[in-house]
Design an enzyme around this catalytic site. Structure first.
Site, PDB file in Angstrom:
ATOM      1  N   ARG A 159       0.823  -1.226   0.000  1.00  0.00           N
ATOM      2  CA  ARG A 159       0.000   0.000   0.000  1.00  0.00           C
ATOM      3  C   ARG A 159       0.854   1.271   0.000  1.00  0.00           C
ATOM      4  O   ARG A 159       0.506   2.266   0.641  1.00  0.00           O
ATOM      5  CB  ARG A 159      -0.945   0.048   1.203  1.00  0.00           C
ATOM      6  CG  ARG A 159      -1.854  -1.120   1.344  1.00  0.00           C
ATOM      7  CD  ARG A 159      -2.929  -1.153   0.283  1.00  0.00           C
ATOM      8  NE  ARG A 159      -3.968  -2.083   0.651  1.00  0.00           N
ATOM      9  CZ  ARG A 159      -3.928  -3.400   0.394  1.00  0.00           C
ATOM     10  NH1 ARG A 159      -2.903  -3.917  -0.270  1.00  0.00           N
ATOM     11  NH2 ARG A 159      -4.921  -4.179   0.764  1.00  0.00           N
ATOM     12  N   CYS A 206     -10.336  -0.598   3.852  1.00  0.00           N
ATOM     13  CA  CYS A 206      -9.765  -0.833   5.179  1.00  0.00           C
ATOM     14  C   CYS A 206      -9.179   0.460   5.725  1.00  0.00           C
ATOM     15  O   CYS A 206      -8.485   1.194   5.012  1.00  0.00           O
ATOM     16  CB  CYS A 206      -8.687  -1.908   5.108  1.00  0.00           C
ATOM     17  SG  CYS A 206      -9.388  -3.562   4.945  1.00  0.00           S
TER      18      CYS A 206
END
Ligand code: FAD
Ligand code: EPU
Length: 277
Positions: A159, A206
């Site tokens: 990420r 998330c």
């Protein structure tokens, strides 16, 4: 280009939170150069952002339709040269087209509501695959000039990427592998099955990155925090790492909720979202 206007950013995000900013929707290189002359931020699909209630003081640049090449996606994607696609190309459309053509490499990105630009910047992915698997090279506008950076130079990790902060990703070159519709669809079914526990309500995916060797969702669940609510924001009863907007949530609600989670967790939790403003 339509004249830049001050607009609320909430409707341009998947969480549906955030105040106003001056929005520049650019449709050409000249417009993009003009837009980047003053301090700016780049908005992709708005699916990994928490934008402050007061909005942001910088210009917000959004790549317009001219940067959406979903229709140009074709068999050339599996050629040695791969295919160049604009930064505003939506990932869900690419995943669908690749499946129809029997091309493999994007299956792990099923269900990620990103633009190509945002997906590269975050190296979006799942345990089934990530952007780095197909990315060869990007074109960025940096200080008024177009430059190319190889995927290796982008330092893609979990990420994260090392794209220079003031770079605008205009295009990316992807290379997929020839496969078959049957195999690609079977893989998509597997990825889809793994996502079934995720909520359908408004969210930004998330909230926290997974700590090494664990899942933030599992941790938050084990702490008994599912269903915890501050104002219009709630920890999803379906998945502990999703904050959902029940309607009318403010950024303040969301920040307070994240803080409550962090206070309770003995493991440090780092937000996955980018906080604006
Ligand atoms: P934005 O959220 O708009 O922006 C994110 C960052 O990218 C910002 O820093 C922005 O400035 C920058 N950026 C965007 N476009 C450009 C550009 N052209 N040039 C320069 N910088 C740019 N993520 C995963 O990794 N895996 C998942 O499984 C996943 N599932 C999700 C499920 C849901 C329901 C939702 C809502 C989100 C999910 N996400 C997931 C999070 C999100 O989709 C990804 O982080 C995605 O990469 C964000 O892309 P975006 O285009 O929406 O970028
Ligand atoms: N779990 C629980 N309770 C929960 C949530 C999860 O016990 O409330 C358990 C699950 O049962 C499973 C484990 O935790 O044993 C992992 O859960 P899951 O498979 O849902 O994966 P995750 O680690 O929570 C990651 C990514 C998601 C991605 C999925 C699917 C991160 C932070 N999250 O979630 O990405 O979609 O895997 O591969 O890396 C995102 O980044 O925004 C995102 C949604």
């Amino acid at each position: 280009m339509a004249a830049p206007k001050v607009v609320p950013l909430a409707p341009l995000t998947t969480l549906g939170v955030g105040g106003p900013a001056e929005l520049w929707v650019v449709e050409s290189h000249a417009e993009l150069v003009e837009a980047t002359r003053e301090p700016f931020r780049v908005l992709g699909g708005g699916s990994n952002l928490l934008i402050a209630d007061a909005g942001v003081p910088e210009r917000v640049i959004k790549l317009g339709r001219a940067y959406n090449d979903v229709r140009a996606f074709g068999p050339a994607a599996a050629s040695a040269a791969g295919i160049w696609l604009g930064g505003a190309t939506p990932l869900p459309g690419l995943v669908r087209r690749a499946a129809a053509l029997g091309l493999s490499g994007l299956e792990g990105l099923l269900g990620v509501p990103a633009t190509l630009g945002g997906a590269v910047v975050m190296n979006a992915g799942t345990r089934f695959g990530e952007m780095a698997d197909t990315l060869q090279e990007v074109e960025v506008l940096l200080e008024g000039r177009l430059e190319r950076l190889s995927a290796a130079e982008l330092g893609l990790g979990y990420r994260t990427s090392a794209l220079p902060p003031k770079a605008v990703l205009t295009r990316a070159r992807l290379r997929l592998s020839p496969s078959s519709q049957t195999r690609v669809r079977a893989r998509l079914a597997e990825v889809d099955a793994a996502r079934r526990g995720q909520p359908k309500a408004k969210s930004a995916g998330c909230a926290f990155k997974n700590p090494p060797g664990d899942s933030a969702g599992r941790l938050i669940d084990a702490l008994g925090l599912k269903g915890l609510r501050v104002g219009g924001a709630m920890i999803s009863p379906e998945h502990g790492n999703f904050v959902v907007n029940l309607g009318g949530a403010t950024a303040g609600d969301v920040v307070a909720l994240l803080e409550r989670v962090r206070e309770r967790s003995s493991v440090p939790l780092e937000t996955e979202w980018e906080l604006w403003g």
